[in-house]
Design a protein around this motif. Structure first.
Motif, mmCIF file in Angstrom:
data_model
loop_
_atom_site.group_PDB
_atom_site.id
_atom_site.type_symbol
_atom_site.label_atom_id
_atom_site.label_comp_id
_atom_site.label_asym_id
_atom_site.label_seq_id
_atom_site.Cartn_x
_atom_site.Cartn_y
_atom_site.Cartn_z
ATOM 1 N N MET A 1 57.856 61.087 27.495
ATOM 2 C CA MET A 1 57.562 60.886 26.460
ATOM 3 C C MET A 1 56.425 62.598 26.328
ATOM 4 O O MET A 1 55.552 63.210 26.563
ATOM 5 N N ASP A 2 56.742 62.909 24.791
ATOM 6 C CA ASP A 2 56.873 64.831 25.142
ATOM 7 C C ASP A 2 55.680 64.775 24.179
ATOM 8 O O ASP A 2 54.819 64.348 23.874
ATOM 9 N N ARG A 3 55.086 66.219 23.908
ATOM 10 C CA ARG A 3 53.497 66.736 23.614
ATOM 11 C C ARG A 3 53.864 65.867 21.975
ATOM 12 O O ARG A 3 52.624 65.688 21.401
ATOM 13 N N SER A 4 54.772 66.848 21.557
ATOM 14 C CA SER A 4 54.721 66.108 19.505
ATOM 15 C C SER A 4 54.542 64.536 19.635
ATOM 16 O O SER A 4 53.849 64.569 18.767
ATOM 17 N N ASP A 5 55.472 63.829 20.191
ATOM 18 C CA ASP A 5 55.945 62.341 20.428
ATOM 19 C C ASP A 5 53.513 61.772 20.928
ATOM 20 O O ASP A 5 53.244 60.844 19.706
ATOM 21 N N ILE A 6 53.370 62.160 21.843
ATOM 22 C CA ILE A 6 51.548 61.967 22.428
ATOM 23 C C ILE A 6 50.716 63.005 21.157
ATOM 24 O O ILE A 6 50.051 62.240 20.371
ATOM 25 N N ARG A 7 51.601 63.706 20.401
ATOM 26 C CA ARG A 7 50.556 64.344 19.171
ATOM 27 C C ARG A 7 50.745 63.293 18.230
ATOM 28 O O ARG A 7 49.219 63.150 17.245
ATOM 29 N N LYS A 8 50.869 63.046 17.535
ATOM 30 C CA LYS A 8 51.762 61.738 16.555
ATOM 31 C C LYS A 8 50.842 60.550 16.941
ATOM 32 O O LYS A 8 50.381 59.966 15.308
ATOM 33 N N ARG A 9 51.016 60.307 17.689
ATOM 34 C CA ARG A 9 50.084 58.251 18.742
ATOM 35 C C ARG A 9 48.465 59.050 18.489
ATOM 36 O O ARG A 9 47.795 58.184 17.678
ATOM 37 N N TYR A 10 48.179 60.373 19.148
ATOM 38 C CA TYR A 10 46.765 60.454 18.346
ATOM 39 C C TYR A 10 46.528 60.726 17.059
ATOM 40 O O TYR A 10 45.107 60.874 16.720
ATOM 41 N N SER A 11 47.362 61.180 16.484
ATOM 42 C CA SER A 11 47.159 61.279 15.388
ATOM 43 C C SER A 11 47.134 60.376 14.340
ATOM 44 O O SER A 11 46.319 59.776 13.350
ATOM 45 N N LYS A 12 47.951 59.000 14.643
ATOM 46 C CA LYS A 12 48.146 57.767 14.108
ATOM 47 C C LYS A 12 46.322 56.975 14.368
ATOM 48 O O LYS A 12 45.907 57.094 13.447
ATOM 49 N N ILE A 13 45.890 57.038 15.733
ATOM 50 C CA ILE A 13 44.993 56.510 16.115
ATOM 51 C C ILE A 13 44.002 57.223 15.290
ATOM 52 O O ILE A 13 42.650 56.615 14.294
ATOM 53 N N GLY A 14 43.793 58.517 14.022
ATOM 54 C CA GLY A 14 42.885 59.142 14.198
ATOM 55 C C GLY A 14 42.150 58.986 13.050
ATOM 56 O O GLY A 14 41.525 58.537 12.171
ATOM 57 N N ALA A 15 43.594 59.020 12.308
ATOM 58 C CA ALA A 15 44.318 58.135 10.438
ATOM 59 C C ALA A 15 43.449 57.173 10.764
ATOM 60 O O ALA A 15 43.109 56.999 9.361
ATOM 61 N N ALA A 16 43.372 56.414 11.665
ATOM 62 C CA ALA A 16 42.766 54.467 11.489
ATOM 63 C C ALA A 16 41.904 54.161 11.377
ATOM 64 O O ALA A 16 41.243 53.291 10.460
ATOM 65 N N TYR A 17 40.687 54.786 12.312
ATOM 66 C CA TYR A 17 39.523 55.246 12.432
ATOM 67 C C TYR A 17 39.037 56.167 11.290
ATOM 68 O O TYR A 17 37.446 55.802 10.668
#
Length: 331
Positions: free
Chosen positions: A1-17
Motif C-alpha cells: 500500500m503506497d502513501r497516497s492510498d494511506i493518505r486517502k484512508r486517513y482522509s476518509k476516516i477524518g471526513a467520516a468523523y
C-alpha cells in the motif's frame, strides 16, 4: 500500500468523523428548537440525558459508521490482559487523568483570567444537576460502551495495521477533541491514548470498556453522590457569615460530623493513594509500553504529514476547534 492510498484512508476516516460531529450538532440544534417552539419544560433527568445523547449516538454516529463500514478492517491480535495488569492500568490512568485534569483547569483559568470569558465543565455540571440513577446509566454504562466502539473499535480496526503508533495517538487526539471542552481535553487525550494502546495490544474492546466504566464511576458518579449526601446549601452559607460567629462554627461542626463529609474525605484519601500508586507504576512500566511497528505500512519521515495533512482529517480538526470555541462563547 503506497502513501497516497494511506493518505486517502486517513482522509476518509477524518471526513467520516467530521460528518459525525456536524450531524450531531445539527440534530441537537433541531431538537432544542423543537423543544423551545413547543414551549416544553424538561425537568426529568432521563429525558434530559436522552435529549443530550440522542444527537450523538442516534443521529451522528450512524452517519460516521455508514461512511466507513465498507473500509478494510483487521482486528488486532487477540491477547489476554491479566487482572493484575488491569488494576495497574487503572492506577496509571488515575494518575494520568488527574494530571491532565489539573493541566486543563490551569489553562482554562488562565484563559478566563486573560479574556474575561467563563468556561464551564459541561459534563460534570450535567451529572451534578441530575438524579444519580440516570446519571449512572448514561455516564457509567451507555457512554463508555458507545465511546469505546466509536473511538477505539471502529477507528483502530481500520487503521492499526498501517501504523500502530500513529493510530494509538490519533485515537487519543480525536477522542479529546470530540469532548469540545478544555477541562476535559488533556485527560481525555491521555486516557484515550492508553485505551487505544490497550485495545491495540489485546484486540479485546471489553477491556477498555470496563476500564472506561470504572473511571467514569470512580471519578464522576461517586464523588458527586458523596457531595450530594452533604448539605451544600449550608456549605455555601458559611461564606456569608463571619468565620468566628457561633452560627458559622455550628454549621461547620454539622458538616464535619455528617456521614457525607466523612465519606468524601475518605474517598479523597483513597484517590490520593491511587494517584501515588499510579505515579510509581507509570514510572516503572512506561518504558515497557511499546508497540512493534516494524511490519507497518506507514513509517519513517513524513508519516505524520500523511496522517494529518489530508482534507478529511484537517476538516475534522477544524470542525472540532470551531465547535470548541462556540462552546466557550455560549457558556
Amino acid at each position: 500500500m503506497d502513501r497516497s492510498d494511506i493518505r486517502k484512508r486517513y482522509s476518509k476516516i477524518g471526513a467520516a468523523y467530521a460528518m459525525f460531529v456536524m450531524t450531531m450538532y445539527a440534530a441537537s440544534l433541531i431538537i432544542k428548537l423543537v423543544v423551545k417552539k413547543a414551549d416544553i419544560v424538561i425537568d426529568n433527568s432521563w429525558v434530559r440525558y436522552l435529549i443530550g445523547l440522542a444527537p450523538i449516538w442516534v443521529f451522528g454516529f450512524p452517519v460516521c459508521y455508514l461512511m466507513i463500514k465498507e473500509m478494510e478492517k483487521r482486528v488486532p491480535d487477540d491477547h489476554r490482559l491479566s487482572l493484575g495488569y488491569g488494576f495497574s492500568f487503572y492506577f496509571m490512568l488515575t494518575f494520568l487523568m488527574l494530571t491532565g485534569n489539573i493541566v486543563g483547569r490551569l489553562i482554562a483559568w488562565l484563559i478566563e483570567l486573560s479574556t474575561g470569558l467563563t468556561m464551564d465543565n459541561t459534563t460534570i455540571d450535567m451529572i451534578s444537576s441530575q438524579n444519580l440513577l440516570p446519571s449512572f446509566v448514561f455516564a457509567v454504562i451507555i457512554a463508555p460502551v458507545m465511546e469505546e466502539i466509536a473511538f477505539r473499535k471502529l477507528l483502530i480496526d481500520r487503521l492499526w495495521f498501517l501504523s500502530k503508533k500513529h493510530t494509538i495517538f490519533l485515537s487519543g487526539i480525536m477522542f479529546a477533541l470530540f469532548h469540545t471542552n478544555l477541562f476535559q481535553f488533556f485527560y481525555a487525550f491521555l486516557v484515550g491514548t492508553v485505551f487505544a494502546y490497550i485495545y491495540t495490544i489485546t484486540g479485546r474492546i471489553r477491556y477498555t470498556i470496563m476500564l472506561h466504566m470504572t473511571i467514569n464511576f470512580m471519578h464522576g458518579i461517586l464523588p458527586v453522590a458523596l457531595l450530594k449526601m452533604m448539605d451544600i446549601g449550608k456549605l455555601a452559607s458559611i461564606t456569608t457569615l463571619s468565620p468566628n460567629s457561633p452560627e458559622a462554627r455550628k454549621i461547620t461542626m454539622e458538616l464535619i460530623g455528617s456521614p457525607g463529609f466523612i465519606l468524601f474525605i475518605l474517598y479523597c484519601l483513597m484517590i490520593l493513594g491511587f494517584f501515588i500508586t499510579g505515579i510509581v507504576l507509570f514510572c516503572k512500566n512506561v518504558k515497557k509500553m511499546k508497540v512493534d511497528d516494524t511490519n507497518s505500512y506507514l513509517q519513517g519521515p513524513g508519516s505524520v504529514s500523511v496522517v494529518y495533512r489530508n482534507a478529511g482529517m484537517m476538516t475534522f480538526i477544524i470542525v472540532m476547534l470551531i465547535f470548541s470555541v462556540i462552546e466557550v462563547l455560549i457558556s
